[in-house]
Design a protein around this motif. Structure first.
Motif, PDB file in Angstrom:
ATOM      1  N   GLU A  79       0.803  -1.215   0.000  1.00  0.00           N
ATOM      2  CA  GLU A  79       0.000   0.000   0.000  1.00  0.00           C
ATOM      3  C   GLU A  79       0.842   1.274   0.000  1.00  0.00           C
ATOM      4  O   GLU A  79       0.301   2.368  -0.166  1.00  0.00           O
ATOM      5  N   HIS A  80       2.124   1.177   0.173  1.00  0.00           N
ATOM      6  CA  HIS A  80       2.950   2.367   0.280  1.00  0.00           C
ATOM      7  C   HIS A  80       3.089   3.131  -1.051  1.00  0.00           C
ATOM      8  O   HIS A  80       3.419   4.310  -1.031  1.00  0.00           O
ATOM      9  N   TYR A  81       2.856   2.475  -2.149  1.00  0.00           N
ATOM     10  CA  TYR A  81       2.985   3.171  -3.449  1.00  0.00           C
ATOM     11  C   TYR A  81       1.904   4.244  -3.637  1.00  0.00           C
ATOM     12  O   TYR A  81       2.124   5.266  -4.276  1.00  0.00           O
ATOM     13  N   GLN A  82       0.755   3.983  -3.050  1.00  0.00           N
ATOM     14  CA  GLN A  82      -0.389   4.854  -3.295  1.00  0.00           C
ATOM     15  C   GLN A  82      -0.155   6.286  -2.811  1.00  0.00           C
ATOM     16  O   GLN A  82      -0.629   7.248  -3.423  1.00  0.00           O
ATOM     17  N   LYS A  83       0.589   6.458  -1.740  1.00  0.00           N
ATOM     18  CA  LYS A  83       0.778   7.783  -1.179  1.00  0.00           C
ATOM     19  C   LYS A  83       1.594   8.716  -2.068  1.00  0.00           C
ATOM     20  O   LYS A  83       1.618   9.932  -1.840  1.00  0.00           O
ATOM     21  N   HIS A  84       2.241   8.170  -3.052  1.00  0.00           N
ATOM     22  CA  HIS A  84       3.066   8.988  -3.949  1.00  0.00           C
ATOM     23  C   HIS A  84       2.343   9.402  -5.239  1.00  0.00           C
ATOM     24  O   HIS A  84       2.937  10.105  -6.065  1.00  0.00           O
ATOM     25  N   GLU A  85       1.093   9.005  -5.381  1.00  0.00           N
ATOM     26  CA  GLU A  85       0.421   9.238  -6.657  1.00  0.00           C
ATOM     27  C   GLU A  85       0.305  10.728  -6.978  1.00  0.00           C
ATOM     28  O   GLU A  85       0.606  11.157  -8.105  1.00  0.00           O
ATOM     29  N   TRP A  86      -0.136  11.543  -6.043  1.00  0.00           N
ATOM     30  CA  TRP A  86      -0.366  12.954  -6.350  1.00  0.00           C
ATOM     31  C   TRP A  86       0.922  13.664  -6.752  1.00  0.00           C
ATOM     32  O   TRP A  86       0.944  14.518  -7.643  1.00  0.00           O
ATOM     33  N   ARG A  87       2.040  13.316  -6.047  1.00  0.00           N
ATOM     34  CA  ARG A  87       3.319  13.915  -6.410  1.00  0.00           C
ATOM     35  C   ARG A  87       3.780  13.450  -7.785  1.00  0.00           C
ATOM     36  O   ARG A  87       4.313  14.236  -8.579  1.00  0.00           O
ATOM     37  N   ALA A  88       3.566  12.182  -8.070  1.00  0.00           N
ATOM     38  CA  ALA A  88       3.961  11.646  -9.371  1.00  0.00           C
ATOM     39  C   ALA A  88       3.191  12.323 -10.504  1.00  0.00           C
ATOM     40  O   ALA A  88       3.741  12.622 -11.568  1.00  0.00           O
ATOM     41  N   VAL A  89       1.900  12.599 -10.273  1.00  0.00           N
ATOM     42  CA  VAL A  89       1.094  13.290 -11.284  1.00  0.00           C
ATOM     43  C   VAL A  89       1.659  14.680 -11.544  1.00  0.00           C
ATOM     44  O   VAL A  89       1.771  15.131 -12.695  1.00  0.00           O
ATOM     45  N   ARG A  90       2.006  15.406 -10.499  1.00  0.00           N
ATOM     46  CA  ARG A  90       2.554  16.751 -10.662  1.00  0.00           C
ATOM     47  C   ARG A  90       3.874  16.725 -11.433  1.00  0.00           C
ATOM     48  O   ARG A  90       4.129  17.572 -12.294  1.00  0.00           O
ATOM     49  N   VAL A  91       4.715  15.757 -11.119  1.00  0.00           N
ATOM     50  CA  VAL A  91       6.010  15.655 -11.796  1.00  0.00           C
ATOM     51  C   VAL A  91       5.825  15.359 -13.289  1.00  0.00           C
ATOM     52  O   VAL A  91       6.432  15.995 -14.143  1.00  0.00           O
TER      53      VAL A  91
END
Length: 283
Positions: free
Chosen positions: A262-274
């Motif tokens: 489940e730890h991957y999910q917390k990075h989604e918003w930052r990944a979208v911005r990048v």
């Protein structure tokens, strides 16, 4: 007067013998002279006739030859003139046609689809190539090294034709696995022989996605290359059925098989911005 002193009588008849001899001699002389004159006259006339006849024959021969040549060359000359006229007309038409094609200006109406175009000036339609990623300033709290690694991931994915969703999943996965740094392994000193931005101790895991050479991901040196590591991850992701409709963390876990799925999910918003900063929406 005679020898005996007697005067000659001029009216007396002459001696027959003398007269006869003198007359005969005179006639012979006169006849010979006339014959020679007649012969000269006859010879002159013959020469004149021969010269005249020769001139007439020559004139008639030249006229005949000229007539024959003119008659024989008539059709060929006519054909040659006709052919020359046709070649001149074709050359003028071609010159005019090419002049119009080559001197077209933006104000000239475009040719209809049915019209023929000069192959020298015809332009083939080219398929629009995807716009290259930009080189933006760091976003979402990343530093220069992290942003460069994110750009390497996006470039590799774009070259593979992976959709934007796959790029976001890849960047988010690298954020979780290595914090977007190209990390070598303390367990594998070989990995430290390649450019790296830190050393980790998670078994023999290396690179942006912490892939293990012992698990079949590839040679250690290749896994330390951000582009190669990204291609390995995305190739595995594309083998997951329905990955585009999955939650980001489920798609990443299907590839990474992590102890913390489940730890991957917390990075989604930052990944979208990048990804949006590197490849703006619509490109």
């Amino acid at each position: 007067m005679r020898d005996d002193g007697t005067l000659d009588d001029p009216y007396a008849p002459s001696s027959p013998t003398a007269d006869t001899e003198d007359s005969t001699s005179t006639e012979r002389t006169t006849t010979a002279t006339r014959l020679r004159a007649y012969a000269r006259d006859l010879t002159g006339r013959r020469r004149a006739h021969v010269a005249l006849a020769t001139g007439v024959v020559c004139c008639l021969g030249l006229a005949a030859v000229a007539q024959v040549r003119d008659d024989g060359a008539g059709p060929a000359r006519t054909d040659s003139l006709a052919g020359s006229a046709e070649l001149v007309q074709r050359a003028e038409q071609q010159t005019a046609s090419r002049g119009l094609d080559r001197s077209a200006t933006p104000s000239t109406p475009a040719a209809s689809p049915s019209s023929s175009a000069d192959p020298d000036t015809a332009k083939r339609a080219r398929k629009a190539a995807p716009a290259p990623p930009t080189d933006p300033a760091p976003v979402a709290g990343l530093d220069e090294d992290q942003m460069e690694n994110a750009e390497a991931i996006v470039r590799a994915g774009r070259d593979m034709g992976v959709p934007r969703r796959g790029l976001v999943i890849a960047v988010a996965t690298a954020m979780q696995e290595s914090n977007l740094y190209n990390v070598a392994s303390g367990v594998l000193p070989e990995s430290q022989n390649y450019p790296h931005q830190g050393v980790g101790w998670d078994h023999d895991s290396v690179g942006l996605f912490q892939q293990r050479s012992s698990s079949g991901w590839g040679p250690v040196g290749r896994l330390m290359d951000p582009e190669f590591a990204t291609r390995q991850f995305l190739s595995a992701l594309e083998q997951v059925p329905g990955w585009q409709r999955m939650r980001l963390t489920d798609a990443a876990q299907a590839v990474q098989v992590s102890a913390y799925p489940e730890h991957y999910q917390k990075h989604e918003w930052r990944a979208v911005r990048v990804v949006d900063a590197i490849v703006p929406s619509g490109r």
